[in-house]
Motif scaffolding. Sequence first.
Motif, mmCIF file in Angstrom:
data_model
loop_
_atom_site.group_PDB
_atom_site.id
_atom_site.type_symbol
_atom_site.label_atom_id
_atom_site.label_comp_id
_atom_site.label_asym_id
_atom_site.label_seq_id
_atom_site.Cartn_x
_atom_site.Cartn_y
_atom_site.Cartn_z
ATOM 1 N N MET B 1 89.334 -50.141 103.720
ATOM 2 C CA MET B 1 90.806 -50.543 103.331
ATOM 3 C C MET B 1 91.476 -49.421 102.486
ATOM 4 N N SER B 2 92.937 -49.237 102.921
ATOM 5 C CA SER B 2 93.672 -48.135 102.285
ATOM 6 C C SER B 2 94.167 -48.687 100.980
ATOM 7 N N GLU B 3 94.447 -49.888 100.587
ATOM 8 C CA GLU B 3 94.900 -50.530 99.603
ATOM 9 C C GLU B 3 93.506 -51.276 98.881
ATOM 10 N N PHE B 4 92.752 -50.804 98.056
ATOM 11 C CA PHE B 4 91.733 -51.324 97.348
ATOM 12 C C PHE B 4 92.181 -52.501 96.442
ATOM 13 N N GLY B 5 91.825 -53.750 96.704
ATOM 14 C CA GLY B 5 91.918 -54.754 95.700
ATOM 15 C C GLY B 5 91.100 -54.593 94.460
ATOM 16 N N LYS B 6 90.811 -53.408 93.826
ATOM 17 C CA LYS B 6 90.144 -52.885 92.982
ATOM 18 C C LYS B 6 89.945 -54.172 91.707
ATOM 19 N N GLY B 7 91.278 -54.566 91.408
ATOM 20 C CA GLY B 7 91.279 -55.728 90.304
ATOM 21 C C GLY B 7 90.877 -55.179 88.943
ATOM 22 N N TYR B 8 91.794 -55.332 88.036
ATOM 23 C CA TYR B 8 91.562 -54.772 86.946
ATOM 24 C C TYR B 8 91.592 -56.089 86.113
ATOM 25 N N ILE B 44 101.109 -56.272 89.590
ATOM 26 C CA ILE B 44 100.143 -57.688 89.515
ATOM 27 C C ILE B 44 99.239 -57.753 90.738
ATOM 28 N N ASP B 45 100.179 -58.020 91.969
ATOM 29 C CA ASP B 45 99.739 -58.192 93.160
ATOM 30 C C ASP B 45 100.396 -57.616 94.147
ATOM 31 N N SER B 46 99.838 -57.808 95.693
ATOM 32 C CA SER B 46 100.531 -57.081 96.624
ATOM 33 C C SER B 46 101.794 -57.013 96.691
ATOM 34 N N LYS B 47 102.545 -58.048 96.257
ATOM 35 C CA LYS B 47 103.966 -58.185 96.532
ATOM 36 C C LYS B 47 104.787 -57.856 95.294
ATOM 37 N N GLY B 48 104.039 -57.347 94.098
ATOM 38 C CA GLY B 48 104.634 -57.040 92.807
ATOM 39 C C GLY B 48 105.233 -55.717 92.625
ATOM 40 N N SER B 75 108.439 -60.008 86.559
ATOM 41 C CA SER B 75 107.260 -59.366 86.423
ATOM 42 C C SER B 75 106.288 -59.705 85.083
ATOM 43 N N THR B 76 107.067 -59.617 83.784
ATOM 44 C CA THR B 76 106.628 -60.057 82.615
ATOM 45 C C THR B 76 106.390 -61.458 82.545
ATOM 46 N N ILE B 77 107.272 -62.380 82.942
ATOM 47 C CA ILE B 77 106.649 -63.975 82.975
ATOM 48 C C ILE B 77 105.781 -63.920 83.880
ATOM 49 N N HIS B 78 105.705 -63.510 84.976
ATOM 50 C CA HIS B 78 104.415 -63.597 85.945
ATOM 51 C C HIS B 78 103.192 -63.057 85.329
ATOM 52 N N LEU B 79 103.088 -62.037 84.698
ATOM 53 C CA LEU B 79 102.258 -61.665 83.857
ATOM 54 C C LEU B 79 101.532 -62.514 82.748
ATOM 55 N N GLY B 80 102.604 -63.199 82.016
ATOM 56 C CA GLY B 80 102.344 -64.161 81.010
ATOM 57 C C GLY B 80 101.578 -65.263 81.640
ATOM 58 N N THR B 81 101.542 -65.597 82.891
ATOM 59 C CA THR B 81 101.041 -66.836 83.580
ATOM 60 C C THR B 81 99.682 -66.543 83.618
ATOM 61 N N LEU B 82 99.248 -65.390 83.712
ATOM 62 C CA LEU B 82 97.652 -64.870 83.955
ATOM 63 C C LEU B 82 96.906 -65.293 82.904
ATOM 64 N N ASN B 83 95.513 -65.386 83.356
ATOM 65 C CA ASN B 83 94.600 -66.000 82.137
ATOM 66 C C ASN B 83 93.382 -64.820 82.135
ATOM 67 N N GLU B 84 92.686 -65.072 80.967
ATOM 68 C CA GLU B 84 91.438 -64.280 80.955
ATOM 69 C C GLU B 84 90.477 -64.407 82.173
ATOM 70 N N ASP B 86 91.345 -63.601 85.016
ATOM 71 C CA ASP B 86 92.136 -62.856 86.268
ATOM 72 C C ASP B 86 92.331 -61.218 86.520
ATOM 73 N N THR B 87 92.708 -61.040 87.631
ATOM 74 C CA THR B 87 92.850 -59.549 87.656
ATOM 75 C C THR B 87 94.073 -59.212 88.333
ATOM 76 N N VAL B 88 94.591 -57.825 87.872
ATOM 77 C CA VAL B 88 95.948 -57.320 88.617
ATOM 78 C C VAL B 88 95.340 -56.391 89.442
ATOM 79 N N ASP B 89 96.333 -56.102 90.465
ATOM 80 C CA ASP B 89 96.073 -55.014 91.473
ATOM 81 C C ASP B 89 95.948 -53.539 90.925
ATOM 82 N N THR B 90 96.941 -53.259 90.319
ATOM 83 C CA THR B 90 97.057 -51.872 89.889
ATOM 84 C C THR B 90 97.355 -51.759 88.432
#
Lengths: 476, 290
Positions: B1-8, B44-48, B75-84, B86-90
């Motif tokens: 894969m060229s775009e690694f969904g490494k997930g932080y 956050i994700d592939s469309k972020g 983006s910041t509202i979306h980030l705020g909806t994520l929880n412990e 969860d991962t972000v792409d980049t």
Amino acid sequence: MAELTPKERMAIGRHEMPVQDEKVRAGNFDEVALGYSQETAIREAERCLQCKKPQCVEGCPVGVRIPQFIKALREGKMAEAVKEMKAKNNLPAICGRVCPQESQCEGRCILGKKSKPVAIGRLERFVGDFELTQRTCPLVRAKSTGKKVAIVGSGPAGLTCAVDMGREGHSVTIFESLHVAGGVLVYGIPEFRLPKRVVHAEIDYAMDCLGIEIKTDYVIGRTLTLKDILEEFDAIFIGSGAGLPMFLRVPGINLNGVMSANEFLTRVNLMMGYLFPEYDTPVKIGKKVAVIGAGNVAMDAARCSLRLQTMQSGGHNPGEVHIVYRRSRQEVPARDEEVHHAEEEGIIFDFLTNPVEILGDDKGAVRGMRCVKMQLAEPDASGRRKPVPIEGSEFDMELDTVIVALGTSPNPLVFVDAAELQRTKHGTVIADPITGKTTVDKVWAGGDVVTGAATVISAMGAGKRAAADMHKFLSA
Amino acid sequence: MSEFGKGYRILKKEILSDVTKLMIIEAPQVAKKAQAGQFIIIKIDSKGERIPLTIADYDREAGTITLIFQEVGKSTIHLGTLNEGDTVDTFVGPLGHPTEIKNYGTVMCVGGGVGIAPIYPIARALKEAGNEVISIIGARNKSLLFWEDKMRAASDELIVCTDDGSYGRKCLVTDPLKEIIGGGKKVAQVWAIGPAIMMKFVTLATRPLNVPTIVSLNTIMIDGTGMCGGCRVPLKEGAQFVCVDGPEFDGHAVEWDSLLGRLQFYRDEEKIAADRFKHECNLDKAMRRQ
Ligand SMILES: Cc1cc2nc3c(=O)[nH]c(=O)nc-3n(C[C@H](O)[C@H](O)[C@H](O)COP(=O)(O)OP(=O)(O)OC[C@H]3O[C@@H](n4cnc5c(N)ncnc54)[C@H](O)[C@@H]3O)c2cc1C
Ligand SMILES: Cc1cc2nc3c(=O)[nH]c(=O)nc-3n(C[C@H](O)[C@H](O)[C@H](O)COP(=O)(O)OP(=O)(O)OC[C@H]3O[C@@H](n4cnc5c(N)ncnc54)[C@H](O)[C@@H]3O)c2cc1C
Ligand code: SF4
Ligand code: SF4
Ligand code: FES
């Protein structure tokens, strides 16, 4: 089928590339050139005279075995055509689409003297596309050497070097600052010229076969420095490109609505801004756009602008896109095909025109651009005709977007903490023109970071030559 | 894969105020190099989109970075909806230059709104370097204030204010600032981080007294590596790129009105994106309720 005589071959006309209709394509980002059918590809391949001393090969920066791959292709031996191709060129589906063939392989083809050259690029694309779906000739990795190689940057230079080093059995890690691999192939060249699926597929193919690791989100100079890398790896190749945009030095450059072509193309291509709001990154295009410059980058920016205008206005485009260039048509550095497509799509070319000031409104947004007409002076010692302003010829263009495409230079970030690595006053790395060896032990470089903005294939060539030298060094 | 969904991975999430959240994210390679004053870019994700956030704190051993963000748009509202968990792409960094920390004598740290987050590690480092640190933090109202205790611990003196007087002094951060530097206190340098308009007024207040003032600019960014020029800031001597030349600049050299104008450029699109996201969230909730 009986062998054709040379005369018969020469009688076959060059096959046109089927393209998406210009009216339709101005409103989408789908690929413009649709590719040859197998039948057309074979007919076109029949035109090649199989020259004993093929000039075309001389014109190719990596020396693709053109007559050999074309012969295999027309005999229907696709696997062999692929093998001949891959011996010199790892990324044919990409080069077949974006090489400036008219000044390279095709520019030298003997047929060009009397009629039109063999469509080498289109045949190369055909072979490359075939291979992406068929994978007849998987790259094979030699026995592991236990040596670790780091590659900085995943553009064509870095990828090519990585593949060749991987084949030799070295363990290869690519560090890429962006979130996707591919360099200019993904952030610069638009989807309608080089679909991203082609780039991803070429990269995945190579990575799958050779076990190369790509670490995205690693900014060398920040996340790691070259020094850090040298502690862990046996050799480094720097292929970080020339990604730093130049801005015009005219008043008004910081107005809202002025951006670098890099910013514009990154928003559109890398971040998929043309699909906003499905994708989050917006890209704003005005009704009247001027792109300054006339290289490939300028053509891409202009053609993306036109598509965005059409998409945003829901079909019929009432807008205008200008290419503003201070020299004349003859000096345009972009590929012929790109200029031709741009003209077809309705881009307006303002030659011999130079911006002197960008004009703003009371809200700090662009409202126009003051330009001066130019004329070409007599050729100087280098043979170049310098453009000089015609006094009193200033005029104003009404605009709301200005995109600056005046070239780029290497981004110095990668050289943080690497003062020993010598560079020219233009910021390019000093490296041996053949081997790519830099002034620092164990460090090679190639591609745009050495030459300044050039071409995909020249970057690949540099990656290849450096890999050969690095392998020699690691095997010593 | 060229775009690694490494997930932080998000290891911890804390709500600091109605619109301000803290997240601790696992990114050892960033934590290893992080310093006060630097930032990261998160997608956050592939469309972020790629957005910059300051490194509010870091833990090299745990390999984590602390972020504090205000929910202002998609983006910041979306980030705020994520929880412990969860991962972000980049997640890329550390970017930009670190703050130049040394013993200046007496210094002032002014943090407005979410700017309290990035000013805190700077204040702390300045105090550790032996400076006398006088800090001012402010927000529109009490519910937007956070980290008063941390700021107090990192300062020799702390003044808290709110625009509406719901907590601390009822004033803008520039009022106590003017009193202190105007009252004859010898201040060697001021750091101000907050909304661009606040930083502008801080620099206007310190200019007549010639107190060097460092601001951390929050222009719009994409790559964060000097590649696009979208973050360029008009300085008196020409434009510079905030992501590689900054984010800290001499506040007296910034052309504030031009900068403020550039921040507004995508306002319509930002609204479209935020509205669309909120609408989708509501649809999601409605679907789940069924
Ligand atoms: C819009 C556009 C259109 C073009 N069209 C054509 C065309 O039609 N035909 C053609 O032949 N050429 C074209 N070119 C030129 C061609 O794309 C380049 O010459 C070629 O990509 C250079 O390859 P490279 O590998 O040296 O660098 P790049 O492709 O620039 O790749 C460099 C990579 O290094 C990464 N990088 C940079 N700094 C760091 C760092 N500090 N740490 C980690 N990674 C880093 C970058 O993110 C990038 O991915 C075009 C260029 C542009 C911009
Ligand atoms: C170096 C740097 C460090 C930053 N650190 C932090 C941080 O630690 N915490 C934090 O909450 N924010 C920080 N920001 C700002 C943050 O990047 C933006 O708030 C974020 O990009 C907004 O994205 P969005 O999609 O949520 O909102 P958008 O839809 O992009 O914007 C919504 C609203 O916010 C405004 N806005 C947009 N971009 C910015 C910006 N860059 N700065 C200020 N206002 C903006 C818009 O004008 C609009 O009114 C930083 C910015 C920079 C450049
Ligand atoms: S790599 Fe480019 S120059 Fe070489 S043969 Fe292929 S299209 Fe021609
Ligand atoms: S020069 Fe033209 S005709 Fe001759 S081998 Fe090359 S492609 Fe064929
Ligand atoms: S964010 Fe692109 S140059 Fe700074």
